[in-house]
Design a protein around this motif. Sequence first.
Motif: not given
Length: 206
Positions: A6, A9-10, A14-15, A178, A182-183, A186
């Motif tokens: 996790s 995750a990218t 990843g999301r 996390e 990531v969001e 993005l």
Amino acid sequence: MSPRASRAATGRAGRLRLRRGLATALRGADLLDRKLRLLLDREHTARRAAEEAHRAWDEALADADTWLLRGVLLGGERALARAAPVDRVRVDIRWAALMGVRHPAAVECAAPVRSTAEPTPSNTALAHAETAYRAAVRAAAELAAHQAAADLLAAEAERTRRRVRALRRHWIPRLQAELGAVELALEAAEHEEAVRRRWAAGRAGR
């Protein structure tokens, strides 16, 4: 999803993995909460049954001791020895399972049948004592079964409670954090991409 996976995750993939992992963790926590409620409810029932069996055992034992004393006073210890059956009471335990927890559910007591060759109690008091002691044995067996069931269910409930606590206090918040990171990354990347496209479109127009 492991913590290492996790953290690594990218991007959109990843999301997606984080969203799936978070949904799985939330669903698992809800299922464990339901399991915990069922276990605690069944444990409470077993505790109450054990209390009732304990009272029945105390009453039957006191009643049996009273009749035994009367019988011995009437016929003596020799009468008691002659009246005792040769076979012992047989106790069978029926098991059940709740949410994967195997526990005693009921007991069956088979009282010894006095053969024609065995002498019967020489007085009524000893006959009453024999009946009362059989009831006490059954109550003791039921007490042991209900107590064992309550202990087994309580142990599984505690393990389930620790798992729920780990999910809700640690694993789910970590996944949420996390996923949020990531969001945000993005969104920032998409914003930068939109700026570059507008800049490129402006240059192309000039």
